[in-house]
Design an enzyme around this catalytic site. Structure first.
Site, PDB file in Angstrom:
ATOM      1  N   CYS A 129      10.537 -21.805  50.734  1.00 49.35           N
ATOM      2  CA  CYS A 129       9.322 -21.363  50.029  1.00 49.35           C
ATOM      3  C   CYS A 129       8.449 -20.548  50.985  1.00 49.35           C
ATOM      4  CB  CYS A 129       8.519 -22.556  49.515  1.00 49.35           C
ATOM      5  SG  CYS A 129       9.463 -23.746  48.558  1.00 49.35           S
TER       6      CYS A 129
ATOM      7  N   HIS B 282       5.758 -17.365  50.971  1.00 50.96           N
ATOM      8  CA  HIS B 282       4.438 -17.914  50.657  1.00 50.96           C
ATOM      9  C   HIS B 282       3.728 -18.536  51.859  1.00 50.96           C
ATOM     10  CE1 HIS B 282       4.895 -17.175  46.360  1.00 50.96           C
ATOM     11  NE2 HIS B 282       6.115 -17.660  46.448  1.00 50.96           N
TER      12      HIS B 282
ATOM     13  N   ARG C 292       8.153 -22.158  36.976  1.00 45.16           N
ATOM     14  CA  ARG C 292       7.867 -21.258  38.100  1.00 45.16           C
ATOM     15  C   ARG C 292       8.750 -21.619  39.308  1.00 45.16           C
ATOM     16  NH1 ARG C 292       7.351 -16.374  39.351  1.00 45.16           N
ATOM     17  NH2 ARG C 292       9.088 -17.061  40.597  1.00 45.16           N
TER      18      ARG C 292
ATOM     19  N   CYS D 105      11.645 -19.525  41.161  1.00 46.69           N
ATOM     20  CA  CYS D 105      11.630 -19.258  42.608  1.00 46.69           C
ATOM     21  C   CYS D 105      12.997 -19.571  43.208  1.00 46.69           C
ATOM     22  CB  CYS D 105      10.569 -20.117  43.307  1.00 46.69           C
ATOM     23  SG  CYS D 105       8.892 -19.448  43.206  1.00 46.69           S
TER      24      CYS D 105
END
Lengths: 289, 212
Positions: free
Chosen positions: A197, A201, A246, A250
């Site tokens: 992630c 991010h 979501r 991803c």
């Protein structure tokens, strides 16, 4: 209801077409007006922000259709016990929905585990209604001609926390464990693209193509604005989407396998994200690209 | 003797990696601690219904484990260890030619499909370079996670040695920068040798829009 539906659909189509046109137009404009790299980029971002503001009109947000359906599903008697979900405790007591979403995920004594809203709803369907959730889980993500009870219910319940701030629940040892696990999964690199992630991010102001990426590596505005605007109506998908979707999307882009719906790892990630979003105001369903 | 040293390093690294399983930055310092085995149990649970063929993607290789533990900033000895290991995986084309067709390379750079769980085996794979990099100045839809690559070949005077370095970088980014965020496209066999050559051409052909 039918008329409302068609009105909303027309609005969604108009938004989609308009959005695409605007994006294409701005690209051409950017090229003409700004020969150097930096101004073109700034102009693009400004135009995208303008587009976002235009589609963020609650009166034309089809996500409110999901909220209405969710309200009906909440009070619909079904399952072997033929009762509604109104006896379901989302965290603040049976049937108490105002502000409950702002304090999720949290530890539930009766289930003995930390749950997000979707896990909790599935638990209540099984434990209170005696409902076989197989069909509900099969329809977890809506599509053409297929509504999702979960998206509708999440829209309805999350909307009951509008104007309130996220209050991460981190007192219980299991909530602490979830936070630590979520932070670790956030950083965990795997798969044929070596992504975690954090690859996308963990820095401010970065983009994939023209899409801005919220920084979840630290508490603050990016995390607050992101978590405060999910669930959302996705114009590009013509559907309401929840955070479960979501995260699923991803992992798809990360070239990882599809994570299991309502699994504890996704809830751990949500605990981590909500912790970074502490104090962020909830306004849902929002509307996004 | 060198072999022995490497073996010792590997053993030391394993211990080093597990002792660093917690995020270490100031911003993350107040996060609670957890046994890495607990994290792995959660991970296994999250992909429980994943088919056998896909499950391998969830399992970390040693380099992914080391980079996760070091939060992508490995210290001196680990840095060298990862670089040496990854460097050894780079397979150059047998004939030594690393520059292919820039027009096909442009397609590889633009294409963002392939290898997703919504794709099929037949879906053509792309490198999705534009997701993170600026390349041709004519393409305004580019990401900013990676550095801009405009004029990449021109800035390097179209030097064949630099083209070879670029091939190695695309094949395995960690052979150049350990724990780089860029996918190891050749190492994972995600892109074919020909696709990598074509992307190198997109960067190094004087006719390529990247150099215009």
């Amino acid at each position: 209801m039918t008329m409302r539906t068609s009105l909303f659909s027309a609005a969604a189509v108009a938004l989609g077409v308009f959005g695409a046109g605007l994006l294409a137009g701005q690209t051409a404009n950017g090229q003409q007006a700004a020969p150097t790299q930096q101004p073109a980029q700034d102009l693009s971002e400004k135009e995208i922000e303008r587009y976002r503001a235009m589609i963020s009109d609650p009166m034309s947000n089809p996500g409110y259709l999901n909220v209405d359906r969710g309200e009906q599903l909440w009070s619909l008697a079904r399952g072997t016990r033929n009762v509604s979900l109104e006896g379901c405790d989302i965290g603040l007591g049976p049937g108490k929905l105002e502000g409950a979403f702002a304090q999720l995920p949290r530890f539930f004594q009766d289930a003995g585990k930390v749950m997000d809203l979707e896990q909790r709803l599935l638990w209540c369907m099984t434990a209170i209604q005696g409902l076989d959730t197989k069909d509900v889980v099969a329809r977890r993500f809506s599509g053409p001609g297929r509504t999702s009870d979960m998206e509708d219910l999440v829209g309805f319940i999350a909307n009951k926390s509008n104007g309130m701030a996220y209050q991460p629940q981190l007192q219980h040892p299991k909530e602490q464990e979830m936070l630590a696990v979520g932070a670790a999964i956030f950083e965990r690199r795997a798969g044929p693209w070596d992504f975690s992630c954090a690859t996308c991010h963990a820095a401010e102001g970065k983009r994939i193509r023209l899409q801005g990426l919220p920084d979840f590596s630290k508490p603050g505005k990016a995390a607050q604005e992101t978590m405060g605007s999910w669930p959302t109506y996705r114009v590009s998908q013509s559907q309401m989407r929840t955070m479960q979707h979501r995260l699923w999307d991803c992992y798809r882009q990360m070239r990882m396998p599809a994570p299991d719906y309502a699994s504890d790892g996704l809830t751990a990630l949500t605990v981590y994200m909500v912790r970074q979003a502490a104090g962020g105001e909830i306004q849902v369903p929002s509307i996004k690209r | 003797m060198k072999m022995n040293m490497n073996m010792i390093r590997t053993v030391m690294l394993a211990g080093f990696a597990s002792s660093l399983a917690q995020p270490g930055s100031a911003q993350q310092a107040d996060l609670p601690k957890v046994d890495p085995a607990v994290v792995e149990a959660y991970v296994a649970g999250t992909w429980r219904s994943t088919s056998e063929g896909w499950r391998a993607r969830v399992v970390q290789d040693e380099t992914q484990r080391i980079c996760t533990a070091a939060r992508n900033e490995p210290s001196g000895a680990v840095f060298d260890q990862v670089r040496d290991k990854e460097k050894a995986t780079v397979a150059f084309p047998a004939d030594g030619v690393v520059v292919g067709d820039w027009q096909r390379g442009a397609q590889v750079a633009q294409r963002g499909t392939g290898g997703q769980f919504t794709d099929t085996e037949q879906t053509v794979r792309g490198g999705n370079c534009y997701a993170c990099h600026q390349m041709s100045k004519a393409e305004l839809s580019y990401g900013t996670l990676g550095p801009s690559l405009t004029n990449y070949g021109k800035d390097r005077k179209f030097d064949p040695a630099e083209a070879r370095n670029a091939y190695a970088k695309i094949y395995n980014a960690m052979s150049v920068l350990p724990c780089s965020q860029m996918p190891r496209f050749g190492f994972h066999k995600f892109l074919s040798e020909q696709q990598i050559k074509d992307v190198v051409a997109y960067l190094f052909d004087p006719a390529s829009p990247v150099n215009k």
